[in-house]
Design a protein around this motif. Structure first.
Motif, short mmCIF file in Angstrom:
data_model
loop_
_atom_site.label_atom_id
_atom_site.label_comp_id
_atom_site.label_asym_id
_atom_site.label_seq_id
_atom_site.Cartn_x
_atom_site.Cartn_y
_atom_site.Cartn_z
N ARG A 1 -8.46 0.05 -7.82
CA ARG A 1 -8.24 0.94 -6.68
C ARG A 1 -6.88 0.70 -6.02
NH1 ARG A 1 -12.94 3.52 -5.09
NH2 ARG A 1 -14.78 2.92 -6.31
N GLN A 2 -6.34 1.78 -5.47
CA GLN A 2 -5.05 1.72 -4.81
C GLN A 2 -5.07 2.58 -3.55
OE1 GLN A 2 -1.61 2.40 -7.37
NE2 GLN A 2 -2.88 2.12 -9.21
N ARG A 3 -4.27 2.18 -2.59
CA ARG A 3 -4.01 3.02 -1.42
C ARG A 3 -2.53 2.89 -1.08
NH1 ARG A 3 -7.95 4.76 3.21
NH2 ARG A 3 -9.07 5.01 1.27
N TRP A 4 -1.86 4.02 -0.92
CA TRP A 4 -0.42 4.07 -0.66
C TRP A 4 -0.14 4.74 0.67
CZ3 TRP A 4 3.57 2.28 -3.89
CH2 TRP A 4 3.15 1.77 -5.12
N GLY A 5 0.96 4.33 1.29
CA GLY A 5 1.41 4.95 2.53
C GLY A 5 2.89 4.71 2.72
N THR A 6 3.41 5.14 3.85
CA THR A 6 4.82 4.96 4.15
C THR A 6 4.98 4.28 5.51
OG1 THR A 6 5.01 7.16 5.15
CG2 THR A 6 5.49 6.96 2.78
N TRP A 7 6.13 3.67 5.71
CA TRP A 7 6.44 3.06 7.01
C TRP A 7 7.92 3.22 7.33
CZ3 TRP A 7 8.97 -1.89 7.97
CH2 TRP A 7 9.44 -2.52 6.81
N GLU A 8 8.20 3.46 8.60
CA GLU A 8 9.57 3.54 9.09
C GLU A 8 9.81 2.51 10.19
OE1 GLU A 8 11.41 7.60 9.14
OE2 GLU A 8 9.30 8.24 9.15
N ARG A 9 8.81 2.31 11.05
CA ARG A 9 8.88 1.28 12.08
C ARG A 9 7.98 0.11 11.69
NH1 ARG A 9 6.53 3.73 17.15
NH2 ARG A 9 4.95 4.26 15.59
N ALA B 1 -1.14 -0.49 6.57
CA ALA B 1 -1.40 -1.31 5.38
C ALA B 1 -2.47 -2.35 5.68
CB ALA B 1 -0.12 -1.98 4.91
N ALA B 2 -2.42 -2.92 6.88
CA ALA B 2 -3.45 -3.89 7.27
C ALA B 2 -4.82 -3.22 7.30
CB ALA B 2 -3.11 -4.49 8.63
N ASP B 3 -4.89 -2.01 7.85
CA ASP B 3 -6.17 -1.29 7.88
C ASP B 3 -6.66 -0.97 6.47
OD1 ASP B 3 -6.12 -1.31 10.64
OD2 ASP B 3 -5.29 0.71 10.84
N ALA B 4 -5.72 -0.66 5.57
CA ALA B 4 -6.10 -0.29 4.20
C ALA B 4 -6.74 -1.45 3.46
CB ALA B 4 -4.87 0.20 3.43
N LEU B 5 -6.48 -2.68 3.90
CA LEU B 5 -7.11 -3.84 3.26
C LEU B 5 -8.61 -3.86 3.48
CD1 LEU B 5 -4.33 -6.44 3.99
CD2 LEU B 5 -5.35 -6.05 1.74
N GLY B 6 -9.09 -3.10 4.47
CA GLY B 6 -10.52 -3.03 4.71
C GLY B 6 -11.16 -1.80 4.12
N ALA B 7 -10.38 -0.99 3.40
CA ALA B 7 -10.90 0.23 2.79
C ALA B 7 -10.93 0.08 1.27
CB ALA B 7 -10.03 1.42 3.18
N PRO B 8 -11.81 0.82 0.57
CA PRO B 8 -11.93 0.62 -0.87
C PRO B 8 -10.72 1.08 -1.67
CG PRO B 8 -13.30 2.45 -0.14
CD PRO B 8 -12.79 1.78 1.10
N GLY B 9 -10.04 2.16 -1.24
CA GLY B 9 -8.92 2.67 -2.02
C GLY B 9 -9.37 3.70 -3.04
N GLU B 10 -8.40 4.31 -3.70
CA GLU B 10 -8.65 5.40 -4.65
C GLU B 10 -8.63 4.88 -6.07
OE1 GLU B 10 -6.62 9.66 -6.02
OE2 GLU B 10 -5.87 8.57 -4.27
#
Length: 298
Positions: free
Chosen positions: A97-105, A112-121
């Motif tokens: 499973r993977q979860r991707w996002g973007t960051w500027e600030r 990304a920290a929140d995604a560690l608690g989610a299963p991902g795709e």
């Protein structure tokens, strides 16, 4: 008189250091794109907002995730566009499973920290990470950059340069995640062949360091079967039993269908003589070596 420059990968190859059984254990990886210079200690050394930085670090530590900085080969500081982050999670069923996002600030890394608690795709193509972390070890940059160039030219989308993945002396090192497979001792030509075969679900023993869901003796056992019987899929072999008596291991592995044969593999472990195992560390240290001494069909 100037002392001859030391390169740990050259020294390891001259000694014939064995690759199997050297992949670090790991099931979750956090990738953070950073285009500027990479500190010697990677993410830990980035000048980020302390609160945002600690939030991601603590979330990763809670699930034993490793944070790696990534960048595209050839990109330079100041390239436009938001930076990317990803959480990659190994799954023993093969539905990684993977979860991707973007960051500027800096604060955006909370996602990304929140995604560690989610299963991902599930079902996304794996990511090919090439260690080029020269500030950590010279050989990683000298041997990693040509590999990153060759792989990026062939597969521009899934290939990223990354910070230290472990095993400087085995440069160039490639980690395919979230599959959890380490390859070492690569150059431009061999990396294209190895990664191409991997993406076709054919893992070869030749440059294999190991599977990150297995312990070192188990990695060595599976690598020995791949060397004996030829390439196989990432999940073709399953470790079904492990026992140990001192330096002696007995690993039972079940092979792929349709035969699904079982093998008992004896592995011995010993400490190699002390050597310099990194370019940037002058002290000698010892490494564990895992040697397969027998394979028996059950």
């Amino acid at each position: 008189m100037t002392a001859e420059r030391f390169f740990c990968a050259d020294d390891a190859r001259a000694r014939g250091d064995a690759l199997p059984g050297t992949a670090p254990y790991g099931l979750v990886w956090v990738l953070v794109e950073h285009q500027g210079p990479w500190p010697a200690n990677g993410y830990d050394g980035l000048p980020l907002d302390p609160v945002a930085k600690a939030l991601l670090f603590e979330a990763a530590s809670a699930v034993r995730a490793r944070i790696l900085l990534i960048r595209r080969h050839g990109r330079r500081t100041g390239d436009p566009g938001p930076r990317r982050w990803a959480v990659l999670r190994y799954d023993a069923t093969g539905r990684h499973r993977q979860r991707w996002g973007t960051w500027e600030r800096d604060e955006d890394l909370a996602r990304a920290a929140d995604a560690l608690g989610a299963p991902g795709e599930p079902g996304l193509p794996p990511v090919v990470l090439v260690c080029v972390h020269g500030r950590h070890d010279t050989c990683c940059a000298l041997r990693g950059r040509p590999v990153a160039a060759a792989l990026s030219e062939r597969w521009p989308d899934p290939v990223w340069e990354c910070t230290h993945v472990g095993g400087d002396r085995f440069a160039a090192n490639v980690l395919v995640a979230p599959d959890g497979v380490y390859y070492g001792g690569l150059d431009g030509a061999s990396s294209v062949d190895v990664v191409g075969q991997h993406l076709a679900d054919r893992v070869h023993a030749g440059h294999l360091r190991g599977y990150t869901d297995l312990f070192p003796a188990q990695q060595a056992a599976v690598a020995a079967l791949l060397a004996r019987h030829g390439p196989a899929g990432r999940h073709a072999y399953t470790v079904t039993g492990t026992s140990r008596a001192g330096p002696h291991w007995l690993i039972r592995v079940t092979g792929p269908a349709p035969r699904s044969a079982a093998y008992d593999i004896e592995v011995t472990t010993h400490h190699a003589p002390p050597h310099r195992l990194t370019c940037n560390g002058p002290a000698a240290s010892t490494a564990l070596v895992h040697k397969v001494v027998s394979i028996r069909t059950v």
